[in-house]
Design a protein around this motif. Sequence first.
Motif, PDB file in Angstrom:
ATOM      1  N   TRP A 278     -63.420  29.636  -8.377  1.00  0.00           N
ATOM      2  CA  TRP A 278     -62.250  30.232  -8.092  1.00  0.00           C
ATOM      3  C   TRP A 278     -61.970  30.995  -7.653  1.00  0.00           C
ATOM      4  CZ3 TRP A 278     -66.209  28.925 -10.888  1.00  0.00           C
ATOM      5  CH2 TRP A 278     -66.847  28.198 -11.449  1.00  0.00           C
ATOM      6  N   SER A 282     -61.132  37.659  -9.598  1.00  0.00           N
ATOM      7  CA  SER A 282     -60.127  37.253 -11.551  1.00  0.00           C
ATOM      8  C   SER A 282     -61.847  36.269 -12.218  1.00  0.00           C
ATOM      9  CB  SER A 282     -59.074  36.225 -11.865  1.00  0.00           C
ATOM     10  OG  SER A 282     -59.490  34.999 -11.450  1.00  0.00           O
ATOM     11  N   SER A 283     -62.963  36.379 -11.140  1.00  0.00           N
ATOM     12  CA  SER A 283     -63.801  35.211 -11.553  1.00  0.00           C
ATOM     13  C   SER A 283     -65.268  36.395 -12.089  1.00  0.00           C
ATOM     14  CB  SER A 283     -63.996  34.151 -11.069  1.00  0.00           C
ATOM     15  OG  SER A 283     -64.094  33.860 -10.058  1.00  0.00           O
ATOM     16  N   LYS A 284     -65.173  36.704 -11.270  1.00  0.00           N
ATOM     17  CA  LYS A 284     -66.342  37.187 -10.940  1.00  0.00           C
ATOM     18  C   LYS A 284     -66.853  38.282 -12.253  1.00  0.00           C
ATOM     19  CE  LYS A 284     -64.950  41.976  -8.788  1.00  0.00           C
ATOM     20  NZ  LYS A 284     -65.207  42.914  -8.145  1.00  0.00           N
ATOM     21  N   LEU A 287     -68.897  34.580 -14.454  1.00  0.00           N
ATOM     22  CA  LEU A 287     -69.583  34.372 -14.025  1.00  0.00           C
ATOM     23  C   LEU A 287     -70.668  35.204 -13.734  1.00  0.00           C
ATOM     24  CD1 LEU A 287     -67.904  32.684 -10.767  1.00  0.00           C
ATOM     25  CD2 LEU A 287     -68.945  31.678 -12.784  1.00  0.00           C
ATOM     26  N   SER A 322     -65.584  32.629  -5.694  1.00  0.00           N
ATOM     27  CA  SER A 322     -66.416  32.292  -5.769  1.00  0.00           C
ATOM     28  C   SER A 322     -66.729  30.752  -6.119  1.00  0.00           C
ATOM     29  CB  SER A 322     -66.485  33.394  -7.335  1.00  0.00           C
ATOM     30  OG  SER A 322     -65.872  34.422  -7.628  1.00  0.00           O
ATOM     31  N   ILE A 347     -65.020  28.451 -18.207  1.00  0.00           N
ATOM     32  CA  ILE A 347     -63.951  29.287 -17.346  1.00  0.00           C
ATOM     33  C   ILE A 347     -62.488  29.136 -16.822  1.00  0.00           C
ATOM     34  CG2 ILE A 347     -64.295  31.454 -15.126  1.00  0.00           C
ATOM     35  CD1 ILE A 347     -67.584  31.681 -15.498  1.00  0.00           C
ATOM     36  N   ASN A 349     -59.196  28.588 -15.161  1.00  0.00           N
ATOM     37  CA  ASN A 349     -58.441  28.447 -13.656  1.00  0.00           C
ATOM     38  C   ASN A 349     -59.254  27.989 -11.971  1.00  0.00           C
ATOM     39  OD1 ASN A 349     -56.125  29.147 -14.982  1.00  0.00           O
ATOM     40  ND2 ASN A 349     -56.548  31.349 -14.987  1.00  0.00           N
ATOM     41  N   ALA A 350     -60.371  27.246 -12.413  1.00  0.00           N
ATOM     42  CA  ALA A 350     -60.998  26.572 -11.086  1.00  0.00           C
ATOM     43  C   ALA A 350     -60.080  26.017  -9.984  1.00  0.00           C
ATOM     44  CB  ALA A 350     -62.190  25.393 -11.762  1.00  0.00           C
TER      45      ALA A 350
END
Length: 541
Positions: A278, A282-284, A287, A322, A347, A349-350
């Motif tokens: 990702w 936006s993902s941390k 995650l 990420s 999660i 939008n990968a």
Amino acid sequence: MLFGAWWFLLVLASSAPGEASSTKSPISDPILSLRGKGVASDRLNEISSGLKHNDGCFCSLACDTLASIFGDDSVNIVGQESYEESRSKFWSQQQSQDAKPQCFVHPMDAEDVSVIILLSRATQCPFAVKGGGHTPFKGGSNSDGGITIDFGRMKHVILSDNRKSVAIGPGNTWVDVYTTLEKFNLTMAGGRTATVGVGGLTLGGGISFFSGLYGMTCDNIISYELVLGSGEILTVDSKMNGDLFWALRGSGGNFGIVTQFVAQTFEQGPIWGGTLVWEMHSSKGPLIDAVISYAEKGSNEDPKGALIQSFAYAQMYQMWISATMVHHSDPQSPGRHPEVFDDFLSIENAFHDTTRSTSHSNHTIEIDAVNPVGLRQSYWVFTTYVDKQLAVDILDIFEEEVNPIRNFTGMVPALVYQIITVPQLRAMMRNGGNTLGIGGGKRPLFLAQLTVMWMLESDDETVLTTMSNILSRSQELARARGLHHPFLYMNYASQFQDVIASYGTENKARLLEVSKKYDPESVFQNLNVGYFKLRGPPDQW
């Protein structure tokens, strides 16, 4: 060449009249031991075992003598085309370009290794040992000016008749082992990167996809064939030389050279896993939440999983990413995944997802693809107790420190979080435990690795200073919050970190006693100097 080496031996012997071999017992005298093996005795009559290293001239003698014993095909000396070929077969630039051994020698068995060690002692020429050649730093497995023992011709993988164990030569990489075992629907708890060598990873501990079930790789070794500094060849297991058996489980090459590992095997078909990627900012948050949940709950409920969480700067895309590597020993039908990884797979939008069920070896090949050969490399490591805010703040430190250098040529910096789970800590107590000093712990641990690759030697000081700053700031923060843990994982440590001391005062003292017993002349502390020693790190920052 034979006459020249003989003349030098006479000169060396005459230059050290006070070091007569009669002052030492036969087992401590390398010349007597070589003569006992029937090796080039006419060239060794006058040399003393106490010669001191002198500007590299004795290494030239040592390599010429090795060539006369084993033949030019087995010894590659500076100036030969075969020498440059051997020198190129290392992962990092620091090993393949910065280190320049006097020669490479390619043994076929433990007896050959015994001769090499004895000759190293006789000439006081230092040596290094290469399996897969994946150590990042200069000198780790390629001697600078000495002898590099290259195990490329010791690559046997022999399954036992009952298929419960496998004998592995030290020249194998993990993909060699897995592809052999997979023919019998078997595998073992070994490394996760295809081209990493069996020997270095195993002697440093070894994390596998199966660590939640079986502990570290070293916890799955049944026996070792080991060549001591005396040249003696031992079988080491829990019943024969039990103190040495314990010492070999995680403390590196401090006691001898392993010429065969016998490891436990188990039935295993395809495993599920892969990598999801990702955009980082936006993902941390979700995650890190998922990592904490996995550490504190998921990994206890399902020890069959394995997790590697990375945050990195992808220069080719000019973006922070990420990358989550998830694996599970149970294969899954297409479109499904193990429940323990629900938080990660939910999660959105990968932009990259390779998860699927495939062979153990294929998963290691995938990981190998993100570890390219030919760049400058550095690893650093530290350990903390699991804490969400600490994980967030360390990532912030990492990004802040890396931003000024992120566009250096070839730059790929990453902060990698892994969990040493409670089931893994419990499994480390199998077969008498290991040397790492963390087995049996009741709380999961964050293993934080700093890894960086770059292209230009001129950037070394800045890159290493940046990594050192991240390390010191992160450890200071963990200490301030009461979350610091002293353990350093050898296979991820920099050359400036004192790994053995991190195993605890009691374990270090015990290792020193084992060394005194099996290596009384400190051959593996004084002549095999490039990797982590009992007395401290191989280099100073």
